[in-house]
Structures are given as structure tokens and as C-alpha cells.
Design an enzyme around this catalytic site. Structure first.
Site, PDB file in Angstrom:
ATOM      1  N   HIS A 126       0.830  -1.202   0.000  1.00 25.05           N
ATOM      2  CA  HIS A 126       0.000   0.000   0.000  1.00 25.05           C
ATOM      3  C   HIS A 126       0.874   1.266   0.000  1.00 25.05           C
ATOM      4  O   HIS A 126       0.637   2.205  -0.750  1.00 25.05           O
ATOM      5  CB  HIS A 126      -0.913  -0.060   1.234  1.00 25.05           C
ATOM      6  CG  HIS A 126      -1.844   1.087   1.354  1.00 25.05           C
ATOM      7  ND1 HIS A 126      -2.524   1.372   2.512  1.00 25.05           N
ATOM      8  CD2 HIS A 126      -2.237   2.035   0.470  1.00 25.05           C
ATOM      9  CE1 HIS A 126      -3.276   2.426   2.339  1.00 25.05           C
ATOM     10  NE2 HIS A 126      -3.119   2.865   1.106  1.00 25.05           N
ATOM     11  N   GLU A 129       2.376   1.726  -3.296  1.00 23.18           N
ATOM     12  CA  GLU A 129       1.391   2.291  -4.228  1.00 23.18           C
ATOM     13  C   GLU A 129       1.387   3.826  -4.125  1.00 23.18           C
ATOM     14  O   GLU A 129       1.400   4.540  -5.129  1.00 23.18           O
ATOM     15  CB  GLU A 129       0.006   1.717  -3.906  1.00 23.18           C
ATOM     16  CG  GLU A 129      -1.152   2.353  -4.674  1.00 23.18           C
ATOM     17  CD  GLU A 129      -2.320   2.696  -3.762  1.00 23.18           C
ATOM     18  OE1 GLU A 129      -2.657   3.893  -3.682  1.00 23.18           O
ATOM     19  OE2 GLU A 129      -2.885   1.780  -3.127  1.00 23.18           O
ATOM     20  N   HIS A 130       1.419   4.336  -2.889  1.00 16.90           N
ATOM     21  CA  HIS A 130       1.465   5.791  -2.704  1.00 16.90           C
ATOM     22  C   HIS A 130       2.776   6.370  -3.240  1.00 16.90           C
ATOM     23  O   HIS A 130       2.782   7.378  -3.935  1.00 16.90           O
ATOM     24  CB  HIS A 130       1.360   6.131  -1.216  1.00 16.90           C
ATOM     25  CG  HIS A 130      -0.033   6.118  -0.695  1.00 16.90           C
ATOM     26  ND1 HIS A 130      -0.619   7.230  -0.139  1.00 16.90           N
ATOM     27  CD2 HIS A 130      -0.965   5.138  -0.654  1.00 16.90           C
ATOM     28  CE1 HIS A 130      -1.856   6.930   0.242  1.00 16.90           C
ATOM     29  NE2 HIS A 130      -2.087   5.669  -0.054  1.00 16.90           N
ATOM     30  N   GLU A 227      -4.309   7.105   7.264  1.00 13.46           N
ATOM     31  CA  GLU A 227      -5.370   6.525   6.436  1.00 13.46           C
ATOM     32  C   GLU A 227      -5.882   5.226   7.067  1.00 13.46           C
ATOM     33  O   GLU A 227      -7.082   5.015   7.196  1.00 13.46           O
ATOM     34  CB  GLU A 227      -4.829   6.245   5.019  1.00 13.46           C
ATOM     35  CG  GLU A 227      -5.861   5.602   4.107  1.00 13.46           C
ATOM     36  CD  GLU A 227      -5.284   5.112   2.776  1.00 13.46           C
ATOM     37  OE1 GLU A 227      -4.143   5.468   2.437  1.00 13.46           O
ATOM     38  OE2 GLU A 227      -6.000   4.372   2.088  1.00 13.46           O
TER      39      GLU A 227
HETATM   40 ZN   LIG Z   1      -3.873   4.712   0.503  1.00 15.08          ZN
END
Ligand SMILES: [Zn+2]
Length: 1032
Positions: A126, A129-130, A227
Site C-alpha cells: 500500500h 502504491e502511494h 489513512e
Molecule cells: Zn492509501
């Protein structure tokens, strides 16, 4: 709701990165409308495939066996039900698979998918991905992804992390835009910079609470860190995550791919770089394209820039084995957050039984199990609804209920929300009895047929985002190297299933025996609220922090302090975004062409007609403008809309009615709207809109069913009504945290005018409180009586407008049915419809909740849609979002999202999403004018143009054939005016902006409201020098 105007109210583009913990995509950008008034039904259709219809013939683009730019064409197939040609190519050097869907659809899609299988819960995939979207070799710009949102007319832009994959999709109707975005995305994933500072910003870091004060306390910060804290504050999310982890404990699914907040700080930067090397290798990628744009250009770019230098590697390391089956069922219990808006504490438990089903690559079996699951779960004729829901000992199905094919082995789950611990064993007994009865006695064949009909209808129903839907529905299967092309032949799968059912009347019963009764890979997951849940988390967070800090020497502390300052300077530095490609005015000057609307007066009913290619479906909408209701009746309208079609009618009981609706139509939905006058904002009206659609051959029945509902609805089954009301209330509080910014904006708007207040009472947090209280004080027969009185005041010919979207060929027949339908409709005395809008004095309110993050909003009144300043304010909202709020509230202050938006009624709102701060963010909102003045040079031709593109993304977004004309229908905004509005947007100048800034932002607005939804704040009055109303 699909209206473009509604997009004004929502916030489609504020958070573009979504991740998904389970197989269903919960992209935040899809939260076009979430309100408590429309309580969510459990999602049973994870893999709904939607079909469009455009006939064209085209010669095959590629030939099997030939090589095109290093890609060998392996398979070409035409799939007639979707009128598409599928091409599968493979890069000879790297083995990268390229799947192109050739289809006459302007909304082109591109995506790069990777199989990512983390083996811990640090959120590695994750965070990567950022980080990939934080700058690359060719585009060394800070956050080019967010920057491109303003330089494109993309209809969708996102990146998503699933349990075993990461995908980077976008869609656009403009070819230049397509090529621009494609270059950025490819460079981002194959050659990202992955810098240490970006890791600190996006992943996690230790930092002084006040970065300028070295003696201030150290805290953990980071975008993904916050998040994930936000994600798991929604109990439904935490529950489905644990369900996945515990059902597949052995391999990658046993971990939290998004990141468990307490594990994220174990990740270091070098692990991330290693992970990228291994998992983002071209051999481990799959590339998808869809639409009309020439894929050869894509192949050339891929080969030349990224693949030709690389070699083929063995990717068995990322393959996911089948889960080893258990010999014994397992039980797991977890704690959840106590929801102070939810049910009473002893009912706030959840339970689910989850089963491992078949291998996802067995597509026919997978399809049949999906249908079987729907037959067992969906609607009042299904076995589980009858046995689990109707006895009414819970708040209905929970969000994990349904069949999912998002993992290597597919899963089935059925669960309940708001259930007492004493009833856990009852649930388990009922489950066993239900499946055993279904196996012995078989399934109602009419019910099975109605579920299959619904499947077929959904194949014909056209979606403007077909290419994206196809990608999402194929991603998991593709990731496991399944046959994604054959999986598109849904009609074939339906026919095979029908054949099997007719050959063997125990076909489904055998499957029930195998998968539901003799299946020992079964998990029972239970969850109970813990009042100390947040405190325990805070304690664990503190311990983690202390553990990290305890051995730090002076130098280390100095380094952390310096890092904080470096990152701050890095975030504030001007970015060289000029190197990013951008569209030009000439690329977007032409407005899209929409089919014409016609208005006819049919039996005194204003009827809007649109002939459009609908693929043999006719769409009907009836809008009832409501008058004559007293305050109590108005408060009950959301409930009325939710339950009226589920109660049955004079002629049919609720089971029969549901069966008919499901077998003849796509469902009958009612929705409440509060619409302010877009001309002068002096008045508002309430209306109920009924929407339905059917295959042309079923249109007469569709009208009969609507007529039956409108004229013969009934509320006399009190037991059933009680259950529906209680499920409704349980559903209203689910999802508040996921869409907290929408609720915060509703809460702030409620303080601006009486219309805003009413909106919040009908769909905001206030509605949840009202309903809970109301049901406690009233008896069911009384409520039934009141709902019965509301009926004729809603379904009333004198207040009605109609809308039909149908094909040119079928329209005359549809109109004949419509005429008969309205002729028989009862008329009542028509009274006033319009209510005056009164503005109120400024005030602030705080909804205090048990969550670790805030959602802040400030709203104030400006001018409505038809005013000449509205387009300028809309541009300003885009500009303030991109240039001020995102850099400050997101990048510097660590919120997941932030933005500004203006509604058609003229309410200008600021908001933040999953925000670690509250009053600090409100101060940022307050300082907008100062920023606009001091950074005057930031408002140049380029930033103005980017803001215009942002608005065009909304104005020009594709729309489903069934929804064309909705703006005129609801808001009376003519297509000609929409076009004028669009050209006004294009012609706005910098001077216009400067004048408008002075006019609306200089002095405090006369009518404004502020709202914070988040953890308890004791000294808001002191911190803000304003009076706050605290609502617990
Ligand atoms: Zn995210």
C-alpha cells in the site's frame, strides 16, 4: 444519484487513492452520494458484469501468431454479448501480458496491474502504491498524480491496493489525455524515485509534535498511517479485514495488505525498494487497455521505453497457492469500537459464518456458486432472509455478507449486525438448519428464475464506465492467471447453468451439500464492542512510540528534528510541474453532444422523453413534488421511501411482489430529494423520485407493478414493518465514518439555512438520532398509520412529472403503456409546493464520536447555480483545493484528503477527510482569503486553466442512457443552459477570479456554519473563540 449537479455537492476527486481490503472495490471516488437516508443494502453482487450495446463490425486488428512491437498475439476472440473483440498479447522479452478490449466506446481505459503478495502487515504494498505516484525518473515532480488530476479530463484516475494485487487504472475520452496519463503512469510504476522524504511523508515517520520546537513530544505521522487508522475506525471494515485474515491464515491473505497501524512503523525504506524491484518487475505485471484508441501506440511505447531492456524472470514467487483446507471449523472473537451512534451497547455485536468455496479460476463453478449465493441471500424469497432476517433478532445482514471471488479460493459469508451475544448460538443453529433444509427440500424454482433474469437484465444495462467495470471484475481472476476472456461469456455460463438445472433437479442441492454442509473450512467470526477500544489503541501506540524512542541518543533526536524541518521545506518548495504534460484549450473546447430531450403533456402530466440507444431497455422515472405534509410526516419520508416497496400491496404479499419485481424489472427504487431553487435560492421543494427499468418486452408489466405499488401500497403487516424499520435504523449508522466528510458538510450546511437543517435531519447524522428516538417513543401500528397517510400525498397525479428514456423503435409502445398508467392515477387537491428558505445566524457544532480521526467542514452561502458568479466560484473551489488545501491540509498536516466544493444551491464548503487535526484545519479554512491575496502570483493562466479542466471533468463525464436528462428533470436546468454554463466556465478570466475573491471571501460570510465530526474536544470554545454545540 447520477446527476451532474449532484457531483457539485459531493466530492468526487478529493481522495483519489483508494485501497481495498476485501475483494469489493471501495474506491472513495465512487462515493458520489452517501447519505443515511438511502440505507445501504448489503452488496451481494461482487462481480456484476454490465453490458452495453453498440453494433459495429471491424476487421481483426491483430492476427494470432504475429508479433507487434515485441508482443506476440496469442488469442483473438469476439464476444458478441458485449460487442467487443478481445486481444491477448505477450511481450516476448519479458512475458508481460497485454490485454486489449476493442470496443466502440469513447470512455477509454488503461491500467497496469501487479501481483503483490506481502508477508507482513506493515502496509508495504500500500505504501509502495502511494510512493510510486510521488515522482519518477522522467517526471521528478512531487506528487505528479495529484498534479495530473488538474491537467487532464480523466473520467477516472486511481490506484488501489488489494489483498494480493496493486492496480493503477485511469479512463478518459480524450486521446491526447490518454497518451499523457499513460506515460506518467508507466514511468511511475516502472521507474519511480521512491525517495526517503516521500517515504516519510506517505508511509510513517517520527516527528516533533511542533516541528519548530525540538523539546516538543515525538509523535508518529504519515499519510498511510493516518489513512489506516481511519479505515479501521469503521467497524464494518475491521470486521471484513479480520474475516479475510482468519479464513486464510496461511499465506499472504493472513496479513493486512493496507497496513495495520501498529505494524506500519516496523517498515523501513530499504524494504520498500527491494519489494519494488521484485514485484514491479515487468514479468510480474499485466497491462490492460480498453476502447477505441489505437493499442499499437501503447505497444510501441511499452516496448521501446520499458520492456526491451528487461529480461523474462520466473514469477512463481508471487503465485498464490490454494489455501490448505481445515479439518475442523474455527471460531475467532475480536473487539470493535463502541459506536455512540449505533444500537444500544448490548446489541452492538456482529457475527458471521464464512466458508471457503472453489478455486477462482474454475469460472463456471465460480459463476454458479455466485448465483446460488444470491438465491440463498437475496430478498424476502431467499432462505436466509426468511430464517435469519425475518425473525428479527438483529439489525439485518452485515456488510461482509455475500459471495466474493476476490481471492484465490472464493468465499461465501453470511453475517448479522446489531445482534445480542445471547443470540450467537441461535444464529449458528439457524445457519445449519437453513442449509440443511435447502439441501433436502430444494430451492423455489421461480425465485431462481428471477435471480437469473436479473443477471440477464444487468448484462443489457449500459454503464458509462463499462471499461472500468470490466477491469475490476477481471482483476482477481487475471491475477491468478485465470481465463478472463471466457469469463466474459456470461450468457454461455447462464445457459450452461440452466441446462444443468433442467438435467438434474438436485444440481443446486448437491452444491449446497458439498460447499455448505460438508465443508469443514468454516470460520465463525464474532465481534463485540469494547468501551476501551480507542484507549487501548492509544496506549498501544504510546508503547510503540516509547519503545522506539527509548534508546535514542542526542544525535538521533537531533536527526529527527532536522528531518522534520527538511520534510517541511520539501513540502513547501515550489514544484517544477511544468514538465508534466497538460491538455490545451483547443483539446476541450467542443462540448460533448447529448441526445435531445422532448417535453410532452400527457394527461396533464409533464413528461420528459429521450430517445437514445438503450440496448432493449426502457427506463422510467416518476418525480413526485411533495406538499401538504406536516413536520412529523416529512421526518418520516426517508423511512417511507426505504420500506414502501418492500411491504407488498393489496394484490400481492411482500414475497410475491418482490418476486414479480425481480423477474420483470431491475428493481423499483424510491429516493427522497430536497431541491433548492437554482435561480434565487429563495425556496426549496421536497420530492420523491421513483426509478425503474425493464427489458422492452417486460415494459407493460413494469407499468402494472408501479401502478400496483402507487395505488395499492399497504403497511398492515406490523411484524414485517417492525423488522424493516429496525434494519433501516441499523443501516443508517453504517458507513458514517467512511463518508465522514459528507456528514460533516451536511452538519455545517445545517447551520446555514432552514433548508440545510432539514437536509441534515433527512439524511445526516441528525437523521440517525431522530429515527432512534422516534422508534423508541412510537408504537409500530402508529407508525404504520402515519406511513399510510403519507402515501396518497406522495403518489399523487397533480404533483407528478414523468420521464422515459427508450429506443426510437420502442418508444411508441412505451408511451402507450405510460398513457394508460397515468390515466388511472388518482388526483388530489394541489396545494403549495414551495417552501421559503430562511438563512440563520452563524454557529458551530461538534458531533462527538469514538473515532481517532476528524472530519471538518465549514459551509457558507454564496449564490446559486443560475447566478453569473456561480461558475467563477466553482473554478475557485477547484483552485483552492489544488493549490492551497491539498498542499497544506494533506501534504503538510497529514490529513488523507481536503477540498472545497460548491453546491447548485450556492453553499460553498471546505472539508477535510480523516484528519489528525480539527481546529488547526478550521484555521486553514479561515485563512483562505489571506492565502489568495498573498499568493496572488499562483493564480496564473495555467492554474486557471487547470481549474477549468477540473470542472470539465464533471460537466463532460459520461452518463448512462437511463440517466440522460436527469438535470432537467430534477433541477429544471435545460440542456441549453448547461451548455451556456460550460462556455461561461471556459471564458472565465483572472480578473473575474480576483473580483469574486473580493466579493465573497474578503469579509466573513453572513451565513455560515462549522462542523467537526470526530473524537471528543473539550475546549473548542476557547480554542476557536466561538460557541460550539456539542452533540454526543
Ligand atoms: Zn492509501
Amino acid at each position: 444519484m447520477f446527476s451532474r449537479l449532484n457531483l457539485l455537492r459531493s466530492t468526487r476527486h478529493y481522495v483519489v487513492r483508494a485501497r481495498c481490503v476485501t475483494s469489493s472495490f471501495k474506491s472513495l471516488s465512487t462515493f458520489v452520494k452517501t447519505s443515511a437516508a438511502k440505507a445501504k443494502k448489503p452488496k451481494l453482487l461482487h462481480r456484476q458484469v454490465i453490458a452495453p450495446h453498440v453494433s459495429y463490425k471491424r476487421n481483426s486488428r491483430y492476427t494470432e501468431g504475429n508479433v507487434y512491437h515485441g508482443f506476440r498475439c496469442e488469442r483473438v476472440e469476439h464476444v458478441s454479448e458485449f460487442d467487443l473483440t478481445s486481444y491477448t498479447l505477450r511481450h516476448e522479452g519479458t512475458g508481460t501480458e497485454f490485454w486489449h478490449i476493442d470496443r466502440n466506446d469513447a470512455n477509454n481505459v488503461f491500467s497496469i496491474n501487479f501481483r503483490t503478495t506481502p508477508f507482513d502487515s506493515t502496509g508495504l504494498s500500500h505504501i509502495l502504491e502511494h510512493l510510486s505516484l510521488c515522482g519518477s525518473k522522467k517526471y521528478p515532480v512531487r506528487d505528479p498524480f495529484f498534479k495530473m488530476i488538474n491537467r487532464s479530463v480523466a473520467t477516472f484516475m486511481n490506484a488501489m491496493t488489494g489483498p494480493d494485487y496493486t492496480i493503477y487504472p485511469f479512463s478518459t475520452m480524450n486521446e491526447i489525455d490518454f497518451r499523457n496519463l499513460q506515460r506518467i503512469y508507466l514511468d511511475a510504476v516502472f521507474r519511480p524515485n521512491l525517495t526517503y522524504l516521500d517515504f516519510l511523508q506517505e508511509g510513517w515517520r517520527l516527528e516533533n509534535k511542533d516541528i519548530h520546537d525540538q523539546s516538543s513530544q515525538l509523535v508518529i505521522k504519515g499519510v498511510v498511517y493516518n489513512e489506516m487508522k481511519g479505515v479501521f475506525s469503521e467497524n464494518a471494515e475491521a470486521f471484513s479485514q479480520k474475516l479475510l485474515n482468519n479464513l486464510f491464515p496461511g499465506h499472504t491473505y493472513g496479513h493486512v495488505s493496507g497496513g495495520n497501524p501498529l505494524d506500519i512503523p516496523k517498515l523501513n525504506h530499504t524494504d520498500l525498494i527491494e519489494f519494488h524491484k521484485k514485484y514491479y518487475h515487468p514479468s510480474n505485471s499485466r497491462i490492460y487497455s480498453y476502447g477505441t484508441f489505437d493499442p499499437t501506440k501503447t505497444l510501441e511505447l511499452l516496448d521501446k521505453e520499458y520492456l526491451s531492456e528487461e529480461c523474462w524472470i520466473d514469477i512463481s514467487y508471487s503465485r498464490i497457492p490454494q489455501q490448505k483446507r481445515w479439518t475442523q471449523p474455527r471460531n475467532v472473537h475480536i473487539s470493535g469500537r463502541l459506536d455512540n451512534m449505533g444500537a444500544v451497547i448490548d446489541r452492538q455485536n456482529q457475527i458471521a459464518i464464512a466458508l471457503l468455496m472453489c478455486d477462482a479460476t474454475n469460472i463456471q463453478e465460480n459463476f454458479e456458486l455466485h448465483v446460488l449465493s444470491e438465491v440463498l441471500l437475496r430478498g424476502p424469497n431467499s432462505a436466509f432472509y426468511k430464517s435469519l432476517i425475518e425473525p428479527n433478532f438483529s439489525g439485518g445482514y452485515n456488510q461482509s455478507t455475500g459471495y466474493s471471488s476476490g481471492t484465490k479460493d472464493t468465499t461465501f459469508a453470511v453475517g448479522l449486525q446489531d445482534v445480542r451475544v445471547e443470540d450467537f448460538s441461535k444464529f449458528i443453529d439457524i445457519f445449519a438448519k437453513t442449509v440443511s433444509n435447502a439441501m433436502k427440500e430444494g430451492l423455489d424454482s421461480q425465485h431462481v428464475e428471477s435471480v437469473l433474469h436479473n443477471r440477464e437484465l444487468s448484462l443489457k444495462h449500459q454503464s458509462p464506465h463499462f471499461g472500468n467495470t470490466l477491469l475490476f471484475n477481471s482483476t482477481a481472476l487475471w491475477n491468478h492467471e485465470g481465463d478472463v476472456v471466457s469469463n466474459l461469456r456470461v450468457s454461455d455460463m447462464i445457459s450452461r447453468l440452466r441446462e444443468s438445472l433442467s438435467e438434474d433437479n438436485r444440481h443446486f442441492q448437491n452444491k449446497i451439500e458439498k460447499y455448505f454442509i460438508n465443508n469443514t473450512h468454516r470460520l465463525i467470526l464474532t465481534m463485540s464492542p469494547d468501551e476501551l477500544y480507542e484507549d487501548n489503541f492509544k496506549k498501544a501506540e504510546l508503547e510503540l512510540l516509547e519503545h522506539k524512542v527509548k534508546d535514542f541518543n542526542k544525535e538521533k533526536l537531533q536527526k529527527i528534528f532536522e528531518n522534520g524541518l527538511t520534510l517541511d521545506a520539501f513540502q513547501k518548495a515550489k514544484s517544477n510541474i511544468e514538465i508534466l504534460p497538460c491538455l490545451t484549450m483547443s483539446d476541450v473546447r467542443e462540448p460533448p453532444k447529448w441526445p435531445k430531450l422532448f417535453i410532452q403533456n400527457i394527461h396533464n402530466i409533464k413528461t420528459q422523453i429521450c430517445t437514445v440507444s438503450t440496448n432493449d431497455i426502457t427506463y422510467l422515472k416518476c418525480l413526485f413534488n411533495i406538499s401538504d405534509l406536516n413536520d412529523e410526516e416529512i421526518q418520516l419520508l426517508p423511512l417511507f421511501c426505504n420500506v414502501v416497496s418492500a411491504m407488498g400491496t393489496a394484490k400481492y404479499n411482500y414475497r410475491e411482489f418482490d418476486k414479480l419485481v425481480l423477474s420483470k424489472t431491475g428493481g423499483i427504487d424510491l429516493e427522497l430529494n430536497l431541491i433548492e431553487d437554482v435561480k434565487d435560492a429563495a425556496s426549496y421543494k421536497l420530492s420523491v423520485m421513483m426509478t425503474t427499468h425493464a427489458l422492452d418486452k417486460n415494459v407493460p408489466e413494469m407499468f402494472c407493478l408501479c401502478q400496483e405499488l402507487f395505488q395499492n401500497f399497504k403497511f398492515d403487516n406490523f411484524v414485517h414493518l417492525k423488522m424493516l424499520i429496525e434494519n433501516y435504523i441499523s443501516n443508517t449508522s453504517v458507513g458514517v465514518v467512511n463518508s465522514g466528510h459528507l456528514y460533516a458538510m451536511l452538519g455545517a450546511t445545517a447551520l446555514v439555512s432552514n433548508a440545510g437543517k432539514l437536509k441534515s435531519q433527512l439524511s445526516g447524522v441528525d437523521h440517525i438520532a431522530f429515527m432512534k428516538n422516534y422508534v423508541q417513543l412510537s408504537k409500530i401500528p402508529e407508525i404504520a398509520h402515519k406511513l399510510t397517510l403519507i402515501g396518497p400525498k406522495v403518489f399523487n397525479k397533480s404533483n407528478m412529472q414523468g420521464s422515459i428514456n427508450s429506443s426510437k423503435y420502442f418508444l411508441p409502445s412505451a408511451l402507450d403503456c405510460y398513457k394508460t398508467f397515468v390515466e388511472t392515477f388518482p388526483t388530489f387537491e394541489k396545494t403549495k409546493i414551495r417552501n421559503n428558505i430562511n438563512f440563520t445566524e452563524p454557529s458551530c457544532q461538534h458531533y462527538s464520536m469514538n473515532i481517532p480521526v476528524n472530519f471538518c467542514a465549514k459551509s457558507f452561502f454564496t449564490v446559486p447555480y443560475l447566478h453569473k458568479d456561480h461558475p467563477i466560484l466553482r473554478i475557485l473551489a477547484k483552485l483552492v483545493t489544488a493549490k492551497y488545501l491539498l498542499p497544506v491540509v494533506r501534504e503538510q498536516n497529514g490529513a488523507y484528503g481536503s477540498g472545497a466544493t460548491i453546491s447548485s444551491s450556492g453553499i460553498f464548503s471546505f472539508y477535510s477527510y480523516r484528519d489528525p487535526h480539527s481546529t488547526k484545519t478550521l484555521e486553514v479554512f479561515e485563512k483562505t482569503y489571506d492565502w489568495l491575496r498573498s499568493e496572488k502570483n499562483l493564480i496564473d493562466q495555467q492554474s486557471l486553466f487547470e481549474a477549468k479542466l477540473g470542472v470539465l471533468q464533471q460537466l463532460d463525464s459520461p452518463i448512462a442512457p437511463g440517466n440522460i436528462g436527469i438535470d432537467y428533470f430534477l433541477y429544471e436546468i435545460s440542456p441549453a443552459y448547461s451548455e451556456k454554463y460550460r462556455s461561461q466556465i471556459l471564458s472565465i478570466t483572472i480578473d473575474d477570479l480576483q473580483d469574486t475573491i473580493e466579493k465573497y471571501f474578503k469579509s466573513p460570510a453572513k451565513h455560515y456554519g462549522k462542523c467537526i465530526l470526530g473524537p471528543v474536544h473539550s475546549n473548542l470554545d476557547l480554542e476557536t473563540s466561538e460557541k460550539w454545540k456539542i452533540i454526543n
